[in-house]
Design an enzyme around this catalytic site. Sequence first.
Site, PDB file in Angstrom:
ATOM      1  N   HIS A 147       0.810  -1.214   0.000  1.00  0.00           N
ATOM      2  CA  HIS A 147       0.000   0.000   0.000  1.00  0.00           C
ATOM      3  C   HIS A 147       0.846   1.268   0.000  1.00  0.00           C
ATOM      4  O   HIS A 147       0.382   2.301   0.480  1.00  0.00           O
ATOM      5  CB  HIS A 147      -0.933   0.033   1.211  1.00  0.00           C
ATOM      6  N   HIS A 157      -6.619   2.269   6.169  1.00  0.00           N
ATOM      7  CA  HIS A 157      -7.777   1.448   6.505  1.00  0.00           C
ATOM      8  C   HIS A 157      -8.174   1.681   7.950  1.00  0.00           C
ATOM      9  O   HIS A 157      -7.330   1.999   8.793  1.00  0.00           O
ATOM     10  CB  HIS A 157      -7.439  -0.043   6.322  1.00  0.00           C
ATOM     11  N   GLU A 201      -6.143   0.013  10.720  1.00  0.00           N
ATOM     12  CA  GLU A 201      -4.819   0.501  11.109  1.00  0.00           C
ATOM     13  C   GLU A 201      -4.896   1.339  12.390  1.00  0.00           C
ATOM     14  O   GLU A 201      -3.871   1.862  12.847  1.00  0.00           O
ATOM     15  CB  GLU A 201      -4.203   1.313   9.973  1.00  0.00           C
ATOM     16  N   MET A 225     -11.975  -4.951   3.318  1.00  0.00           N
ATOM     17  CA  MET A 225     -11.741  -4.115   4.500  1.00  0.00           C
ATOM     18  C   MET A 225     -11.604  -2.633   4.161  1.00  0.00           C
ATOM     19  O   MET A 225     -10.962  -1.887   4.896  1.00  0.00           O
ATOM     20  CB  MET A 225     -10.490  -4.608   5.229  1.00  0.00           C
ATOM     21  N   SER A 226     -12.182  -2.235   3.045  1.00  0.00           N
ATOM     22  CA  SER A 226     -12.059  -0.815   2.676  1.00  0.00           C
ATOM     23  C   SER A 226     -13.350  -0.331   2.030  1.00  0.00           C
ATOM     24  O   SER A 226     -14.404  -0.934   2.190  1.00  0.00           O
ATOM     25  CB  SER A 226     -10.886  -0.641   1.695  1.00  0.00           C
TER      26      SER A 226
HETATM   27  N1  HPA Z   1     -11.629 -10.848   3.356  1.00  0.00           N
HETATM   28  C1  HPA Z   1     -11.481  -9.540   3.660  1.00  0.00           C
HETATM   29  N2  HPA Z   1     -10.725  -8.729   2.955  1.00  0.00           N
HETATM   30  C2  HPA Z   1     -10.070  -9.217   1.891  1.00  0.00           C
HETATM   31  C3  HPA Z   1     -10.174 -10.574   1.523  1.00  0.00           C
HETATM   32  C4  HPA Z   1     -10.998 -11.420   2.305  1.00  0.00           C
HETATM   33  O1  HPA Z   1     -11.131 -12.618   2.036  1.00  0.00           O
HETATM   34  N3  HPA Z   1      -9.406 -10.746   0.416  1.00  0.00           N
HETATM   35  C5  HPA Z   1      -8.855  -9.534   0.133  1.00  0.00           C
HETATM   36  N4  HPA Z   1      -9.261  -8.611   1.014  1.00  0.00           N
END
Ligand code: HPA
Length: 266
Positions: free
Chosen positions: A61, A83, A86, A204-205
Amino acid sequence: MSAQERAVRVAADLGARIAPRQPVALVTLGSGLGPVADEVEDAVEVRPTDVGLPESTVPGHAGRLVAGTLAGQPVLVQRGRVHRYEGVPADDVVATVRAAAALGCRFFLVTNAAGGLRDAQSPGELMALSDHLNLTGDTPLVGPQFVDLGDAYDPTLRERAHAVAERADVPLGEGVYAGVRGPAYETPAEVAMLRGMGADAVGMSTVLEVIAARAAGLRVWGCSLLTNVHRPGGTPVDHEEVLAAAQDAGPRLAALLRGLLADLPR
Ligand code: HPA
Protein backbone atom coordinates in the site's frame (compact mmCIF):
# COMPACT_ATOMS: atom_id res chain seq x y z
CA MET A 1 -10.82 21.87 12.87
CA SER A 2 -13.93 20.38 11.26
CA ALA A 3 -13.65 17.67 8.59
CA GLN A 4 -14.71 20.22 5.97
CA GLU A 5 -12.12 22.77 7.11
CA ARG A 6 -9.47 20.05 6.93
CA ALA A 7 -10.60 19.05 3.43
CA VAL A 8 -10.39 22.65 2.21
CA ARG A 9 -6.96 23.09 3.75
CA VAL A 10 -5.58 19.86 2.27
CA ALA A 11 -7.13 20.71 -1.11
CA ALA A 12 -5.46 24.13 -1.14
CA ASP A 13 -2.06 22.61 -0.32
CA LEU A 14 -2.45 19.72 -2.75
CA GLY A 15 -3.86 21.98 -5.47
CA ALA A 16 -0.82 24.24 -5.25
CA ARG A 17 1.57 21.28 -5.53
CA ILE A 18 -0.13 19.75 -8.57
CA ALA A 19 -0.97 23.02 -10.37
CA PRO A 20 -1.91 23.59 -13.13
CA ARG A 21 -3.49 20.13 -13.09
CA GLN A 22 -7.16 20.15 -12.09
CA PRO A 23 -8.34 16.58 -11.54
CA VAL A 24 -11.97 15.70 -12.26
CA ALA A 25 -11.73 12.20 -10.82
CA LEU A 26 -10.14 10.57 -7.81
CA VAL A 27 -8.98 7.05 -8.67
CA THR A 28 -8.19 4.92 -5.62
CA LEU A 29 -6.12 1.80 -6.23
CA GLY A 30 -6.52 -1.24 -4.00
CA SER A 31 -3.98 -3.79 -2.75
CA GLY A 32 -1.34 -4.56 -5.35
CA LEU A 33 -3.08 -2.46 -8.04
CA GLY A 34 -0.66 0.42 -7.54
CA PRO A 35 1.16 -0.08 -10.89
CA VAL A 36 -1.88 1.49 -12.62
CA ALA A 37 -0.50 4.77 -11.28
CA ASP A 38 2.56 4.31 -13.52
CA GLU A 39 0.33 4.87 -16.56
CA VAL A 40 -0.50 8.44 -15.56
CA GLU A 41 0.98 10.96 -18.00
CA ASP A 42 2.34 14.39 -17.14
CA ALA A 43 2.50 12.99 -13.62
CA VAL A 44 3.45 14.77 -10.44
CA GLU A 45 3.74 12.80 -7.21
CA VAL A 46 2.86 14.01 -3.76
CA ARG A 47 3.48 12.23 -0.49
CA PRO A 48 0.24 12.18 1.45
CA THR A 49 1.96 13.22 4.67
CA ASP A 50 3.34 16.35 2.93
CA VAL A 51 -0.20 17.71 2.55
CA GLY A 52 -1.62 16.59 5.88
CA LEU A 53 -3.04 13.27 4.73
CA PRO A 54 -2.42 9.99 6.56
CA GLU A 55 -0.16 7.34 5.06
CA SER A 56 -0.74 3.59 5.13
CA THR A 57 1.58 1.20 6.93
CA VAL A 58 0.35 -1.93 5.09
CA PRO A 59 2.66 -3.93 2.76
CA GLY A 60 1.49 -3.38 -0.83
CA HIS A 61 0.00 0.00 0.00
CA ALA A 62 2.95 2.38 -0.52
CA GLY A 63 1.25 5.74 -0.19
CA ARG A 64 1.46 8.16 -3.10
CA LEU A 65 -0.85 10.66 -4.72
CA VAL A 66 -0.25 11.02 -8.44
CA ALA A 67 -1.85 13.86 -10.38
CA GLY A 68 -1.79 13.87 -14.15
CA THR A 69 -3.69 12.56 -17.14
CA LEU A 70 -5.14 9.11 -17.69
CA ALA A 71 -7.05 8.36 -20.91
CA GLY A 72 -7.05 12.09 -21.64
CA GLN A 73 -8.80 12.91 -18.36
CA PRO A 74 -7.22 14.93 -15.54
CA VAL A 75 -7.05 12.59 -12.54
CA LEU A 76 -5.78 12.29 -9.02
CA VAL A 77 -4.65 8.73 -8.37
CA GLN A 78 -4.45 7.50 -4.79
CA ARG A 79 -1.98 4.68 -4.60
CA GLY A 80 -2.31 3.11 -1.18
CA ARG A 81 -5.01 4.13 1.26
CA VAL A 82 -5.38 3.96 5.01
CA HIS A 83 -7.78 1.45 6.51
CA ARG A 84 -9.93 1.57 9.60
CA TYR A 85 -8.06 -1.48 10.95
CA GLU A 86 -4.82 0.50 11.11
CA GLY A 87 -6.27 2.18 14.17
CA VAL A 88 -7.01 5.51 12.54
CA PRO A 89 -10.41 7.21 12.80
CA ALA A 90 -12.94 7.17 9.93
CA ASP A 91 -12.11 10.84 9.24
CA ASP A 92 -8.57 9.80 8.28
CA VAL A 93 -9.81 6.90 6.13
CA VAL A 94 -11.90 9.32 4.03
CA ALA A 95 -9.63 12.39 4.17
CA THR A 96 -8.35 11.98 0.60
CA VAL A 97 -11.89 11.59 -0.76
CA ARG A 98 -13.01 14.78 0.97
CA ALA A 99 -9.92 16.68 -0.18
CA ALA A 100 -10.51 15.50 -3.77
CA ALA A 101 -14.08 16.80 -3.62
CA ALA A 102 -12.88 20.12 -2.19
CA LEU A 103 -10.35 20.24 -5.04
CA GLY A 104 -13.18 20.04 -7.59
CA CYS A 105 -13.28 16.33 -8.43
CA ARG A 106 -16.72 15.10 -9.48
CA PHE A 107 -16.01 11.39 -9.76
CA PHE A 108 -14.63 8.74 -7.43
CA LEU A 109 -13.45 5.54 -9.09
CA VAL A 110 -12.61 3.17 -6.27
CA THR A 111 -11.01 -0.25 -6.47
CA ASN A 112 -10.19 -2.83 -3.85
CA ALA A 113 -9.05 -6.37 -3.27
CA ALA A 114 -11.81 -8.55 -1.88
CA GLY A 115 -12.67 -12.13 -1.06
CA GLY A 116 -15.38 -13.73 -3.17
CA LEU A 117 -18.32 -15.31 -1.36
CA ARG A 118 -19.98 -17.21 -4.22
CA ASP A 119 -19.17 -20.74 -5.40
CA ALA A 120 -19.18 -19.68 -9.05
CA GLN A 121 -16.43 -17.07 -8.54
CA SER A 122 -12.70 -17.59 -9.15
CA PRO A 123 -9.66 -15.68 -7.90
CA GLY A 124 -8.63 -12.97 -10.36
CA GLU A 125 -12.19 -12.05 -11.33
CA LEU A 126 -13.32 -8.44 -11.41
CA MET A 127 -16.64 -7.51 -9.79
CA ALA A 128 -18.21 -4.08 -10.24
CA LEU A 129 -20.02 -2.94 -7.11
CA SER A 130 -23.80 -2.66 -7.40
CA ASP A 131 -24.20 -1.86 -3.71
CA HIS A 132 -22.53 -2.35 -0.34
CA LEU A 133 -23.11 -3.44 3.23
CA ASN A 134 -21.32 -1.21 5.73
CA LEU A 135 -20.35 -3.69 8.45
CA THR A 136 -17.43 -1.68 9.83
CA GLY A 137 -19.48 -0.54 12.80
CA ASP A 138 -18.43 2.98 11.87
CA THR A 139 -19.31 5.92 9.63
CA PRO A 140 -17.43 9.05 8.56
CA LEU A 141 -20.59 11.13 9.05
CA VAL A 142 -21.42 12.95 12.27
CA GLY A 143 -24.61 14.90 12.89
CA PRO A 144 -27.86 15.08 10.92
CA GLN A 145 -26.39 14.29 7.50
CA PHE A 146 -29.07 11.98 6.14
CA VAL A 147 -27.24 11.17 2.93
CA ASP A 148 -29.24 9.15 0.41
CA LEU A 149 -27.35 5.98 -0.52
CA GLY A 150 -30.06 4.55 -2.80
CA ASP A 151 -27.86 4.87 -5.87
CA ALA A 152 -24.48 5.03 -4.15
CA TYR A 153 -22.86 3.28 -7.13
CA ASP A 154 -23.81 5.48 -10.08
CA PRO A 155 -26.07 3.57 -12.54
CA THR A 156 -24.67 5.43 -15.57
CA LEU A 157 -21.05 4.71 -14.62
CA ARG A 158 -21.91 1.05 -13.99
CA GLU A 159 -23.57 0.77 -17.37
CA ARG A 160 -20.62 2.40 -19.13
CA ALA A 161 -18.12 0.21 -17.32
CA HIS A 162 -19.91 -2.91 -18.54
CA ALA A 163 -19.89 -1.54 -22.09
CA VAL A 164 -16.16 -0.83 -21.79
CA ALA A 165 -15.55 -4.33 -20.42
CA GLU A 166 -17.41 -5.90 -23.32
CA ARG A 167 -15.48 -3.88 -25.90
CA ALA A 168 -12.15 -4.67 -24.19
CA ASP A 169 -13.07 -8.34 -23.75
CA VAL A 170 -12.56 -8.09 -19.98
CA PRO A 171 -14.97 -10.30 -17.98
CA LEU A 172 -16.73 -8.11 -15.41
CA GLY A 173 -19.25 -9.34 -12.85
CA GLU A 174 -21.38 -7.26 -10.54
CA GLY A 175 -22.36 -7.69 -6.92
CA VAL A 176 -22.72 -6.46 -3.37
CA TYR A 177 -19.55 -5.67 -1.41
CA ALA A 178 -19.54 -6.20 2.35
CA GLY A 179 -17.13 -3.78 4.02
CA VAL A 180 -15.85 -5.16 7.31
CA ARG A 181 -13.40 -3.77 9.84
CA GLY A 182 -10.75 -6.51 9.63
CA PRO A 183 -7.88 -7.04 9.90
CA ALA A 184 -8.51 -10.75 10.53
CA TYR A 185 -9.96 -12.62 7.58
CA GLU A 186 -13.44 -14.10 8.03
CA THR A 187 -14.34 -17.21 9.99
CA PRO A 188 -16.42 -19.86 8.19
CA ALA A 189 -19.44 -18.76 10.26
CA GLU A 190 -18.90 -15.16 9.19
CA VAL A 191 -18.63 -16.24 5.56
CA ALA A 192 -21.98 -18.05 5.91
CA MET A 193 -23.48 -14.97 7.56
CA LEU A 194 -22.21 -12.63 4.82
CA ARG A 195 -23.59 -14.90 2.09
CA GLY A 196 -26.93 -14.98 3.88
CA MET A 197 -26.94 -11.19 4.09
CA GLY A 198 -26.68 -10.96 0.33
CA ALA A 199 -23.00 -10.07 0.02
CA ASP A 200 -21.05 -11.34 -3.01
CA ALA A 201 -17.61 -10.20 -1.83
CA VAL A 202 -15.99 -9.05 1.39
CA GLY A 203 -13.19 -6.58 2.01
CA MET A 204 -11.74 -4.12 4.50
CA SER A 205 -12.06 -0.81 2.68
CA THR A 206 -14.26 1.26 0.37
CA VAL A 207 -17.56 1.59 2.26
CA LEU A 208 -16.53 4.52 4.48
CA GLU A 209 -14.92 6.26 1.51
CA VAL A 210 -18.04 5.80 -0.61
CA ILE A 211 -20.29 7.18 2.14
CA ALA A 212 -18.04 10.27 2.41
CA ALA A 213 -17.93 10.58 -1.38
CA ARG A 214 -21.72 10.53 -1.65
CA ALA A 215 -22.01 13.05 1.19
CA ALA A 216 -19.67 15.30 -0.83
CA GLY A 217 -21.71 14.82 -4.01
CA LEU A 218 -19.19 12.70 -5.93
CA ARG A 219 -20.43 10.15 -8.46
CA VAL A 220 -18.99 6.74 -7.59
CA TRP A 221 -17.92 3.66 -9.50
CA GLY A 222 -16.49 0.75 -7.52
CA CYS A 223 -14.74 -2.43 -8.56
CA SER A 224 -13.42 -5.36 -6.55
CA LEU A 225 -10.68 -7.65 -7.65
CA LEU A 226 -11.45 -11.05 -6.14
CA THR A 227 -8.06 -12.17 -4.90
CA ASN A 228 -9.44 -15.24 -3.15
CA VAL A 229 -12.77 -17.01 -2.90
CA HIS A 230 -14.19 -18.30 0.37
CA ARG A 231 -15.50 -21.81 -0.01
CA PRO A 232 -16.80 -24.17 2.66
CA GLY A 233 -13.77 -26.13 3.87
CA GLY A 234 -11.53 -23.91 1.73
CA THR A 235 -7.89 -23.00 2.28
CA PRO A 236 -6.80 -20.10 4.52
CA VAL A 237 -6.35 -16.65 3.03
CA ASP A 238 -2.77 -15.48 2.65
CA HIS A 239 -1.86 -11.78 2.22
CA GLU A 240 0.95 -12.61 -0.25
CA GLU A 241 -1.53 -14.54 -2.43
CA VAL A 242 -3.89 -11.58 -2.32
CA LEU A 243 -1.11 -9.32 -3.62
CA ALA A 244 -0.06 -11.80 -6.34
CA ALA A 245 -3.63 -12.12 -7.66
CA ALA A 246 -3.94 -8.35 -7.66
CA GLN A 247 -0.79 -7.92 -9.74
CA ASP A 248 -2.06 -10.38 -12.31
CA ALA A 249 -5.40 -8.57 -12.71
CA GLY A 250 -3.92 -5.05 -12.68
CA PRO A 251 -3.77 -4.63 -16.46
CA ARG A 252 -7.42 -5.70 -16.88
CA LEU A 253 -8.64 -3.29 -14.24
CA ALA A 254 -6.46 -0.56 -15.74
CA ALA A 255 -8.17 -1.11 -19.10
CA LEU A 256 -11.57 -0.65 -17.46
CA LEU A 257 -10.48 2.51 -15.66
CA ARG A 258 -9.04 3.98 -18.86
CA GLY A 259 -12.21 3.18 -20.82
CA LEU A 260 -14.45 4.65 -18.13
CA LEU A 261 -12.32 7.79 -17.82
CA ALA A 262 -12.30 8.32 -21.59
CA ASP A 263 -16.09 8.46 -21.55
CA LEU A 264 -17.17 10.11 -18.29
CA PRO A 265 -20.77 11.35 -18.23
CA ARG A 266 -21.44 15.08 -17.96
N1 HPA B 1 -11.63 -10.85 3.36
C1 HPA B 1 -11.48 -9.54 3.66
N2 HPA B 1 -10.72 -8.73 2.96
C2 HPA B 1 -10.07 -9.22 1.89
C3 HPA B 1 -10.17 -10.57 1.52
C4 HPA B 1 -11.00 -11.42 2.31
O1 HPA B 1 -11.13 -12.62 2.04
N3 HPA B 1 -9.41 -10.75 0.42
C5 HPA B 1 -8.85 -9.53 0.13
N4 HPA B 1 -9.26 -8.61 1.01
